[in-house]
Design an enzyme around this catalytic site. Structure first.
Site, short mmCIF file in Angstrom:
data_model
loop_
_atom_site.label_atom_id
_atom_site.label_comp_id
_atom_site.label_asym_id
_atom_site.label_seq_id
_atom_site.Cartn_x
_atom_site.Cartn_y
_atom_site.Cartn_z
N HIS A 1 2.64 1.62 6.62
CA HIS A 1 3.42 0.52 6.08
C HIS A 1 4.83 0.48 6.65
O HIS A 1 5.73 0.03 5.98
CB HIS A 1 3.52 0.62 4.56
CG HIS A 1 2.25 0.30 3.86
ND1 HIS A 1 2.23 -0.35 2.66
CD2 HIS A 1 0.96 0.53 4.17
CE1 HIS A 1 0.98 -0.47 2.24
NE2 HIS A 1 0.20 0.06 3.14
N HIS B 1 -0.29 -3.50 1.28
CA HIS B 1 -0.78 -2.79 2.45
C HIS B 1 -0.82 -3.79 3.61
O HIS B 1 -1.23 -4.92 3.43
CB HIS B 1 -2.19 -2.24 2.20
CG HIS B 1 -2.24 -1.22 1.11
ND1 HIS B 1 -2.42 -1.57 -0.20
CD2 HIS B 1 -2.14 0.13 1.14
CE1 HIS B 1 -2.43 -0.47 -0.95
NE2 HIS B 1 -2.25 0.57 -0.16
#
Length: 595
Positions: free
Chosen positions: A532, A569
């Protein structure tokens, strides 16, 4: 099994930050997968919180929620829910999913027995169940849609979804075990440099390969795309000169604005036995689950952690405290000691940005000036205005445009630094953008800015900038989040199952909890471009031809191009980005073919 490849040199570059002063000088791991034809995250969500946030903040022409949504849906081949998945509150809004794409997605076929008690607890705490997270609004409690083929319960990802379909074509070559050291750039003529080739090593030998006449694309992640750009002579001239790298294009924003989610883990003991991932620490149990998966493609190993809660800070931070946080940020960022720090110099704006074909900023600014004239001539304020000095209402549009070019400057409101708390800003640094709306890079690096070097002789990044700017304010947020987690573990069905909270304890003082947070805070494995982590080659409007600013044929198409972090995500968004990049490349090729 989860996380076992992390920091394993067979699978992971094993990057570490520099020692973080506000995290007890720990060097925090930022895992980065070694092999690029693997998928880094099974969880499939689009953008996050409100998809409209993407692209609207800076009029990035051609990039908005609809752009990414259409790209994600083009990538996705969603499968309807099973009854078992519906029982566990999976996303059932079929109209938000793509049905005819490449990456197969579905709900999980296995859920831990704590999932439904978790839903019960969050609902009792006022957090609603979200049955349509693929809409782009992730607020609530929900279970993942995952990039797993429901027929085989195996991962669907870039290799089997895309590469395997075309790997036999003569123009497709995948060279593994090769390490790129730089893009060979021409000396700029007329201020424009061209990618001529790629230098790389393989089996201990150095090679170079010429690149396409039309397109060269970097997709190496938020950590290594900027690194390669800098090694290629594209970056901050001050940094490159110190390192002895010949300057091709002076782009100070390369590698700035690195952002990540971070996390603090907590532990509790359950009243009775419930199967959790902790059980996989038993070798016998792990082997039984592995055998079950091999024989049936079902069971625990066909799933990952399935359930998340996304909530705005207003749910767990009182309004007066949030107001105080924002005010404190404003005060800190006006401190001369911070303002003279070179990373916070107000970004220079190239006036030529305003004249780029298709760029709407000049149109907006021109209309704003005209509107300001009306303000100064209307009502009580108009009565007080003796004369307008400069610019004048009588000026032509061309004169006003020239004035705007002469006077435009940063309003000191860059996202993640002055007036915005980014959802995942670990290390916001500069804001002057790296990639235009066609994915051509202007700036892109994540390399540590210190005297102890940027890369080692293996071209690995040693670290990132310090947390000192953000962490004091995020400490308040994390402290409130820990307190909120205590409430979760003591409420509803999940509270009934909690025998005791192990560490940290609800009885600890704020100072003890802060100390625990400093000891435990770590990357949530979400640096755009890795898991991320993102934003080190931010895409801001400048031109429409898709080039790295100052180049004619070099693009960036990875998570480093996002200006701010995503509240999700990033996997699905990255596939959407890739599809959009492909559209741009094909469109340019068609245009070139007509010439």
């Amino acid at each position: 099994m989860i996380g076992k490849p992390l920091n394993n040199p067979e699978y992971d570059w094993s990057f570490l930050t520099k020692p973080q002063p506000l995290a007890k000088n720990r060097r925090i791991p930022i895992p980065r997968e070694l092999w690029k034809l693997t998928s880094d995250d099974a969880d499939w969500e689009k953008l996050g919180v409100t998809g409209e946030d993407f692209g609207h903040a800076r009029s990035i022409l051609g990039w908005d929620w609809n752009t990414i949504r259409d790209g994600v849906n083009a990538a996705e081949a969603w499968n309807p829910l099973s009854d078992y998945a519906q029982l566990h509150n999976s996303d059932k809004a079929a109209h938000n999913h793509g049905r005819h794409g490449y990456v197969k997605t579905a709900a999980y076929s296995y859920y831990f027995d704590l999932v439904l008690p978790f839903f019960d607890t969050m609902n009792k705490m006022g957090v609603a169940t979200n049955y349509s997270k693929a809409s782009g609004n992730l607020i609530g409690i929900w279970t993942y849609t995952t990039s797993i083929d429901p027929q085989t319960n195996t991962r669907s990802y870039s290799t089997n979804a895309y590469y395997d379909r075309v790997s036999g074509q003569p123009n497709i070559i995948c060279l593994t075990g090769a390490y790129v050291s730089r893009v060979i750039m021409s000396d700029g003529k007329g201020g424009v440099s061209r990618a001529l080739g790629v230098e790389f090593s393989s089996s201990g030998q150095l090679f170079s390969a010429s690149v396409s006449e039309n397109e060269s694309t970097l997709a190496i992640s938020a950590l290594q795309t900027p690194q390669l750009l800098e090694l290629s002579g594209i970056g901050d001239s001050k940094i490159l000169r110190k390192l002895g790298i010949p300057l091709k294009i002076d782009l100070p924003g390369v590698g700035e604005n690195f952002q990540d989610h971070f996390t603090v883990t907590m532990g509790a003991e359950l009243r009775s036995h419930h199967v959790t991932v902790d059980d996989l620490s038993s070798e016998a149990f792990a082997q039984e689950r592995l055998q079950e998966y091999r024989e049936t493609r079902r069971g625990m190993l066909s799933s990952t952690l399935s359930t998340l809660v996304f909530i705005p800070t207003s749910v767990f931070i009182p309004a007066d405290k949030m107001k105080s946080i924002l005010a404190s940020l404003d005060r800190v960022l006006q401190d001369p000691a911070i303002m003279i720090f070179p990373l916070f110099d107000p970004p220079e704006i190239d006036p030529m940005i305003l004249d780029s074909p298709g760029n709407i900023d000049m149109v907006v600014l021109l209309e704003a000036v005209e509107y300001a004239f009306k303000i100064m001539q209307t009502g009580a304020l108009g009565d007080l205005t003796a004369m307008i000095i400069e610019p004048l209402p009588t000026w032509s549009d061309d004169q006003l445009r020239d004035y705007i070019r002469s006077m435009v400057k940063s309003a000191l409101h860059p996202i993640g630094i002055f007036h915005t708390l980014c959802t995942a800003s670990m290390l916001p640094r500069s804001t002057n953008g790296a990639v235009d709306n066609g994915l051509k890079a202007r700036t892109a690096s994540m390399l540590p800015r210190s005297a102890n070097g940027i890369v080692d002789n293996g071209l690995k990044v040693y670290g990132t900038s310090n947390l000192r700017v953000c962490l004091p304010h995020y400490m308040v947020v994390l402290l409130e989040a820990v307190e909120y987690a205590f409430k979760i573990m003591q409420t509803g069905a999940l509270g009934d199952l909690t025998a005791m909270i192990i560490e940290p304890l609800p009885t600890w003082s704020d100072d003890q909890l802060r100390d625990y947070i400093r000891s435990m805070v770590k990357s949530a494995l979400h640096p755009i471009g890795i898991f991320h982590t993102l934003c080190t080659a931010s895409m801001l409007p400048r031109s429409t031809n898709g080039a790295v600013y100052g180049t004619s044929n070099l693009r960036v198409a990875d998570a480093s191009v996002f200006p701010i972090h995503l509240g999700t995500h990033p996997q699905a968004t990255l596939y959407g980005l890739a599809h959009r990049a492909a559209e741009i490349i094909k469109s340019n090729q068609k245009a070139d073919a007509k010439l």
